[in-house]
Motif scaffolding. Structure first.
Motif, PDB file in Angstrom:
ATOM      1  N   LEU A  77       0.811  -1.221   0.000  1.00 46.62           N
ATOM      2  CA  LEU A  77       0.000   0.000   0.000  1.00 46.62           C
ATOM      3  C   LEU A  77       0.841   1.266   0.000  1.00 46.62           C
ATOM      4  O   LEU A  77       0.298   2.361   0.129  1.00 46.62           O
ATOM      5  N   LEU A  78       2.153   1.124  -0.149  1.00 49.81           N
ATOM      6  CA  LEU A  78       3.024   2.294  -0.088  1.00 49.81           C
ATOM      7  C   LEU A  78       2.716   3.294  -1.196  1.00 49.81           C
ATOM      8  O   LEU A  78       2.528   4.484  -0.936  1.00 49.81           O
ATOM      9  N   TRP A  79       2.637   2.842  -2.437  1.00 43.06           N
ATOM     10  CA  TRP A  79       2.406   3.771  -3.555  1.00 43.06           C
ATOM     11  C   TRP A  79       1.016   4.387  -3.529  1.00 43.06           C
ATOM     12  O   TRP A  79       0.879   5.595  -3.781  1.00 43.06           O
ATOM     13  N   PRO A  80      -0.051   3.641  -3.228  1.00 45.09           N
ATOM     14  CA  PRO A  80      -1.352   4.311  -3.128  1.00 45.09           C
ATOM     15  C   PRO A  80      -1.410   5.348  -2.006  1.00 45.09           C
ATOM     16  O   PRO A  80      -2.012   6.415  -2.172  1.00 45.09           O
ATOM     17  N   ILE A  81      -0.765   5.062  -0.880  1.00 54.48           N
ATOM     18  CA  ILE A  81      -0.769   6.031   0.222  1.00 54.48           C
ATOM     19  C   ILE A  81       0.024   7.274  -0.177  1.00 54.48           C
ATOM     20  O   ILE A  81      -0.423   8.402   0.053  1.00 54.48           O
ATOM     21  N   ALA A  85      -1.586  11.024  -0.614  1.00 55.62           N
ATOM     22  CA  ALA A  85      -1.080  12.149   0.172  1.00 55.62           C
ATOM     23  C   ALA A  85      -0.616  13.286  -0.740  1.00 55.62           C
ATOM     24  O   ALA A  85      -0.897  14.466  -0.475  1.00 55.62           O
ATOM     25  N   LEU A  86       0.078  12.944  -1.822  1.00 54.61           N
ATOM     26  CA  LEU A  86       0.528  13.993  -2.748  1.00 54.61           C
ATOM     27  C   LEU A  86      -0.648  14.657  -3.462  1.00 54.61           C
ATOM     28  O   LEU A  86      -0.652  15.875  -3.669  1.00 54.61           O
ATOM     29  N   SER A  87      -1.654  13.883  -3.826  1.00 57.16           N
ATOM     30  CA  SER A  87      -2.837  14.456  -4.474  1.00 57.16           C
ATOM     31  C   SER A  87      -3.576  15.386  -3.519  1.00 57.16           C
ATOM     32  O   SER A  87      -4.008  16.472  -3.908  1.00 57.16           O
ATOM     33  N   THR A  89      -2.297  17.007  -0.993  1.00 54.26           N
ATOM     34  CA  THR A  89      -1.464  18.198  -0.834  1.00 54.26           C
ATOM     35  C   THR A  89      -1.626  19.132  -2.026  1.00 54.26           C
ATOM     36  O   THR A  89      -1.731  20.350  -1.865  1.00 54.26           O
ATOM     37  N   PHE A  90      -1.662  18.578  -3.221  1.00 54.31           N
ATOM     38  CA  PHE A  90      -1.820  19.390  -4.421  1.00 54.31           C
ATOM     39  C   PHE A  90      -3.165  20.102  -4.439  1.00 54.31           C
ATOM     40  O   PHE A  90      -3.255  21.291  -4.721  1.00 54.31           O
ATOM     41  N   VAL A  91      -4.241  19.375  -4.121  1.00 56.26           N
ATOM     42  CA  VAL A  91      -5.584  19.971  -4.118  1.00 56.26           C
ATOM     43  C   VAL A  91      -5.692  21.055  -3.044  1.00 56.26           C
ATOM     44  O   VAL A  91      -6.251  22.132  -3.284  1.00 56.26           O
ATOM     45  N   LEU A  92      -5.149  20.790  -1.856  1.00 59.43           N
ATOM     46  CA  LEU A  92      -5.185  21.809  -0.799  1.00 59.43           C
ATOM     47  C   LEU A  92      -4.363  23.036  -1.174  1.00 59.43           C
ATOM     48  O   LEU A  92      -4.744  24.164  -0.861  1.00 59.43           O
ATOM     49  N   GLY A  93      -3.254  22.831  -1.865  1.00 60.61           N
ATOM     50  CA  GLY A  93      -2.448  23.963  -2.341  1.00 60.61           C
ATOM     51  C   GLY A  93      -3.206  24.805  -3.351  1.00 60.61           C
ATOM     52  O   GLY A  93      -3.173  26.039  -3.309  1.00 60.61           O
ATOM     53  N   LEU A  94      -3.889  24.141  -4.290  1.00 61.21           N
ATOM     54  CA  LEU A  94      -4.692  24.877  -5.265  1.00 61.21           C
ATOM     55  C   LEU A  94      -5.827  25.649  -4.595  1.00 61.21           C
ATOM     56  O   LEU A  94      -6.082  26.816  -4.920  1.00 61.21           O
ATOM     57  N   LEU A  95      -6.495  25.016  -3.656  1.00 60.01           N
ATOM     58  CA  LEU A  95      -7.606  25.656  -2.962  1.00 60.01           C
ATOM     59  C   LEU A  95      -7.131  26.858  -2.146  1.00 60.01           C
ATOM     60  O   LEU A  95      -7.744  27.934  -2.211  1.00 60.01           O
TER      61      LEU A  95
END
Length: 129
Positions: A77-81, A85-87, A89-95
């Motif tokens: 589950l390392l890559w999905p986690i 997390a990166l997605s 972070t990206f969405v929160l940064g855009l918002l």
């Protein structure tokens, strides 16, 4: 005479230690063991190198004692986690960027003034008082 034999004995002892050190540095096998590749261990019963992967099925085999502990299973589950997390972070940064832009952008100035009196009939003097 005793002094000469003591020196000779000391030299032999130093030579023996030096040869033992060279032998251990050279990586020679101890007597009675066979050189096996990495991931395999010598089986005294079979007189050959056996693969350590078979120790999972038969952990009590004689050669399993010479095998290092098996590496832990990979965390699937390392890559999905990490991706989630990166997605996030990206969405929160855009918002947050959008909210800062909306709050700090230049406000448009009105092109026509708004009269507080509501009509043209009011004299200018009344506004001053």
């Amino acid at each position: 005479m005793a002094r000469g034999s003591l020196r000779r004995l000391l030299r032999l002892l130093m030579l023996g230690l030096w040869l033992a050190l060279l032998r251990s540095v050279a990586g020679e096998q101890a007597p009675g063991t066979a050189p096996c590749s990495r991931g395999s261990s010598w089986s005294a019963d079979l007189d050959k190198c056996m693969d350590c992967a078979s120790c999972r099925a038969r952990p009590h085999s004689d050669f399993c004692l010479g095998c290092a502990a098996a590496p832990p299973a990979p965390f699937r589950l390392l890559w999905p986690i990490l991706g989630g997390a990166l997605s996030l972070t990206f969405v929160l940064g855009l918002l947050s960027g959008f909210l800062v832009w909306r709050r700090c952008r230049r406000r448009e100035k009105f092109t026509t003034p708004i009269e507080e009196t509501g009509g043209e009939g009011c004299p200018a003097v009344a506004l001053i008082q």
